[in-house]
Design an enzyme around this catalytic site. Structure first.
Site, PDB file in Angstrom:
ATOM      1  NE  ARG A  68     -28.347  20.714  -1.407  1.00 39.44           N
ATOM      2  CZ  ARG A  68     -28.478  19.367  -1.976  1.00 39.44           C
ATOM      3  NH1 ARG A  68     -27.775  18.648  -1.185  1.00 39.44           N
ATOM      4  NH2 ARG A  68     -29.413  19.148  -2.655  1.00 39.44           N
ATOM      5  CG  ASP A  92     -27.486  14.123  -8.044  1.00 37.31           C
ATOM      6  OD1 ASP A  92     -26.715  15.013  -8.754  1.00 37.31           O
ATOM      7  OD2 ASP A  92     -27.940  14.444  -6.912  1.00 37.31           O
ATOM      8  CD  GLU A  93     -32.028  13.674  -6.115  1.00 36.76           C
ATOM      9  OE1 GLU A  93     -32.399  13.112  -4.900  1.00 36.76           O
ATOM     10  OE2 GLU A  93     -31.008  14.475  -5.505  1.00 36.76           O
ATOM     11  CE1 TYR A 117     -25.617   8.596  -0.385  1.00 39.43           C
ATOM     12  CE2 TYR A 117     -27.612  10.103  -0.448  1.00 39.43           C
ATOM     13  CZ  TYR A 117     -26.407   9.474  -1.107  1.00 39.43           C
ATOM     14  OH  TYR A 117     -26.235   9.966  -2.460  1.00 39.43           O
ATOM     15  CG  ASP A 147     -27.765  12.543   4.391  1.00 39.40           C
ATOM     16  OD1 ASP A 147     -27.419  11.430   4.114  1.00 39.40           O
ATOM     17  OD2 ASP A 147     -28.568  13.279   3.701  1.00 39.40           O
ATOM     18  CD1 TRP A 159     -26.230  13.100   0.830  1.00 42.31           C
ATOM     19  CD2 TRP A 159     -25.809  14.960  -0.544  1.00 42.31           C
ATOM     20  NE1 TRP A 159     -25.732  12.693  -0.396  1.00 42.31           N
ATOM     21  CE2 TRP A 159     -25.595  13.780  -1.177  1.00 42.31           C
ATOM     22  CE3 TRP A 159     -25.626  16.008  -1.131  1.00 42.31           C
ATOM     23  CZ2 TRP A 159     -25.048  13.823  -2.408  1.00 42.31           C
ATOM     24  CZ3 TRP A 159     -25.122  16.033  -2.552  1.00 42.31           C
ATOM     25  CH2 TRP A 159     -24.919  14.928  -3.191  1.00 42.31           C
ATOM     26  CD  GLU A 206     -30.156  18.064   1.705  1.00 40.77           C
ATOM     27  OE1 GLU A 206     -28.959  17.692   2.206  1.00 40.77           O
ATOM     28  OE2 GLU A 206     -30.712  17.260   0.628  1.00 40.77           O
TER      29      GLU A 206
HETATM   30  C1  ACM Z   1     -27.925  12.165  -4.412  1.00 41.06           C
HETATM   31  O1  ACM Z   1     -28.037  11.853  -3.314  1.00 41.06           O
HETATM   32  N1  ACM Z   1     -28.606  12.972  -4.864  1.00 41.06           N
HETATM   33  C2  ACM Z   1     -26.545  11.800  -5.289  1.00 41.06           C
END
Ligand code: ACM
Length: 626
Positions: free
Chosen positions: A169, A347-348, A439, A441, A483, A485
């Site tokens: 990202r 994922d996703e 998480y 982030d 993450w 972003e």
């Molecule tokens: C994730 O947070 N898409 C693994």
């Protein structure tokens, strides 16, 4: 009873104030600390010794770490005569395992022992944390380089103590990645999960597929909130990005190995693949030309994790060319990284384009699969075969359980701990990294720029990675995931990482029985001071009020709280700036109707300490669930 209390009080005071200048505030908290009388001062005539050649690297590193701030010229020498000794055990101490150590500091000197160099490395980290904060200085400075007399026995609770950094990202330079790895090694993390590919950039050189980095590593330059950014314009130059050459990667792997950190590379497939498809559009179902995404609104989310991709970002599981592509990628990834695992994402993955694709439909018929979701299982099993052929083990996000995966696959539980529990019951090994605790982030308090959800340090600290009823042998450990972003640079990566990664360092290293938020807080505050000297960024959001609202009989009720003990919370709802003479919060209050604005600030010992938080009625109402 009285004696015991006095004894405990003495122990607390002696641990906290063993030396007036240097409280014993280690992160992660060691298994056992025995405070002794006296101290040892490191002077310029001090020496460092190591008893075996394998212990030399850590002895040299210690000399280097001491010499910079002290201005001394301390050298490491073979033998057993140093004021600071690094001794590898002749007979392994089974309690210490591969990463444990003992540290014995007395007025005579310091002896660190371990079974393996990794343990000596962690002994060095504890030694550095026992020294005054000036030891973190990047230039020569003056201080009394004294460590309190102490006996520490220490070893980790979990073998897997990880941090994930997403470099797709936003791109982080080789030097930034090294700095981040060095920081996590200081906290006794031993695994760096490197999220190298995603929709927004492909960051690893694959020599047999040069377009992955020629095209896939670059996107158009954009400002603004990720997910709402403007689309690339026709002909616009893709100027933001970067990638790591294979030489860069070897250098980073060596740097990490020197710090007892192993690197798990992640190549995220079959979803999250837009950067790869920008380079090789023939690998998708539609074969449409796509750009490396700069953070546009390319998906719609409907709650409960259900979503639709408005632009295709999935590899086509029915196309043999995809597996030839993956074979090339994983051949080079496997050759580079010594870690037994390759993380393959999973994922996703949006299946909407698969459902429309004649090739996927034909494959489903051939495999006798009724649901398009099951193609994910087929895909992952093909990927696992590729990895196995290269001597690697498959690790993936918890979606890999959908559609079936071999029992040897290791699962990273991120959508809460549910996937991890299910996987462990099925006999898979599991790494716990749930959004709800790990998480990093997410926002730390209302002061942080908005992102998907909120996660306070105290919540991270409360994480228990082994859920009730799960066989602990399947829980390899846990991770913090960053993450990026909304994380454009290392300075902000640090801000998001600390203090939550300090909290999680205790969770993944320290015995469950000694975990205690009240004793973590002063350790965290000592580390704030040390991070200031080290010029490492961190968040002070732990001092911000926790603001909750609920609806009772149609009225909005306000509840305030704090993570750090002994804070006073003051607030106003009359458009005045709150201070220590405003209303002091003591119990839930019913807010009056009307267009009020809440302003909240925290104080400690008469001084403001938290940020001023301002929330409109709309925001308060939304928080109450309406
Ligand atoms: C994730 O947070 N898409 C693994």
């Amino acid at each position: 009873m009285k004696i015991r209390t006095a004894g405990l009080l003495f122990l607390f005071l002696s641990i906290t104030f063993a030396n007036a200048q240097q409280p014993i505030h280690l992160i992660p908290q060691p298994v056992d600390i025995q405070v002794q009388r006296g101290s040892f001062s490191i002077t310029k005539s001090a020496s460092i010794s190591y008893n075996k050649p394998q212990a030399q690297a850590v002895a040299d590193m210690t000399a280097q770490k001491l010499n910079m701030p002290t201005g001394f010229g301390i050298r490491a020498q073979a033998g057993k005569k140093g004021a600071i000794r690094f001794d590898l055990n002749d007979t392994p101490d089974s309690k210490l395992g591969k990463e444990g150590y003992t540290l014995d500091a007395s007025s005579k000197g310091i002896i660190i022992t371990a079974n393996e160099p990794a343990g000596l490395f962690y002994g060095m980290q504890s030694l550095l944390q026992l020294l005054p904060k000036e030891i973190e200085s990047k230039t020569a400075t003056t201080a009394t380089w004294t460590i309190p007399a102490v006996r520490i026995t220490d070893y980790p609770r979990f073998a897997w103590r990880g941090i994930m950094l997403d470099v797709s990202r936003h791109f982080f330079s080789k030097e930034d990645v090294k700095k981040y790895i060095d920081q996590l090694a200081r906290l006794k993390y031993n695994t760096f999960h490197w999220h190298l590919t995603d929709d927004n950039g492909w960051r690893i050189e694959i020599k047999s597929l040069p377009k992955l980095t020629e095209v896939g590593a670059w996107r158009v330059q954009r400002a603004g909130h990720f997910g709402n950014r403007l689309d690339p314009k026709p002909g616009e130059t893709a100027s933001y990005g970067g990638f790591y050459t294979q030489e860069d990667i070897k250098e980073i792997i060596k740097f990490a190995q020197d710090r007892n950190v192993t690197i798990v590379p992640e190549i995220d497939v079959p979803g999250h693949s837009m950067a790869a498809l920008a380079a090789y559009p023939e690998l998708s179902c539609t074969k449409a030309t796509v750009s490396v995404n700069p953070g546009t609104a390319f998906s719609e989310w409907y709650g409960n994790g259900t979503f639709k991709m408005l632009v295709e970002n999935t590899l086509n599981p029915s196309d043999e060319k995809v597996y030839e592509f993956l074979d090339k990628v994983f051949t080079e990834v496997a050759a580079l990284f010594p870690n037994p695992y390759i993380h393959v994402g999973g994922d996703e993955c949006y299946k909407g384009y698969w459902a429309q694709d004649p090739g996927c439909q034909a494959l489903m018929k051939q495999l006798n699969i009724r649901h398009v979701e099951d193609l994910q299982g087929y895909f992952m099993n093909r990927v696992e075969k590729i990895l196995k052929a290269k001597g690697k083990k498959l690790l993936g996000w918890d979606e890999i359980l959908e559609g079936g995966i071999s029992p040897e696959a290791t699962v990273m539980s991120w959508r809460g701990v549910k996937g991890g529990i299910e996987a462990a019951h099925m006999g898979h090994d599991v790494v716990m990294t749930p959004t709800t605790f790990a998480y990093i982030d997410y926002q730390q308090s209302d002061i942080d720029p908005p992102i998907y959800a909120s996660l306070r340090t105290k919540k991270s600290y409360s994480f228990e990675p082994v859920p009730d009823g799960v066989d602990a042998k399947h829980i390899l450990g846990g991770q913090a995931n960053l993450w990026t972003e909304q994380v454009p640079n290392l300075r902000y990566a640090e801000y998001m990482s600390y203090p939550r990664s300090w909290a999680l360092a205790d969770v993944y290293w320290s015995p469950k029985e000694i975990k205690n938020w009240e004793t973590f807080v002063p350790r965290m505050e000592t580390h704030f001071d040390r991070a200031d000297v080290a010029q490492i960024n961190y968040s002070r959001a732990v001092y911000d009020a926790i603001i909750k609202t609920s609806l009772k009989n149609g009225k909005l009720v306000l509840e305030l709280d704090s993570e750090v003990p002994n804070l006073d919370i003051f607030y106003s709802i009359d458009d005045t700036m709150p201070d220590a003479f405003s209303t002091k919060y003591s119990q839930p209050v019913e807010l009056p109707d009307g267009p009020i604005t809440l302003r909240v600030i925290t104080y400690r010992a008469g001084k403001p300490i938290g940020h001023l938080i301002i929330l409109s009625r709309d925001a308060l109402q939304k928080r109450a669930g309406r």
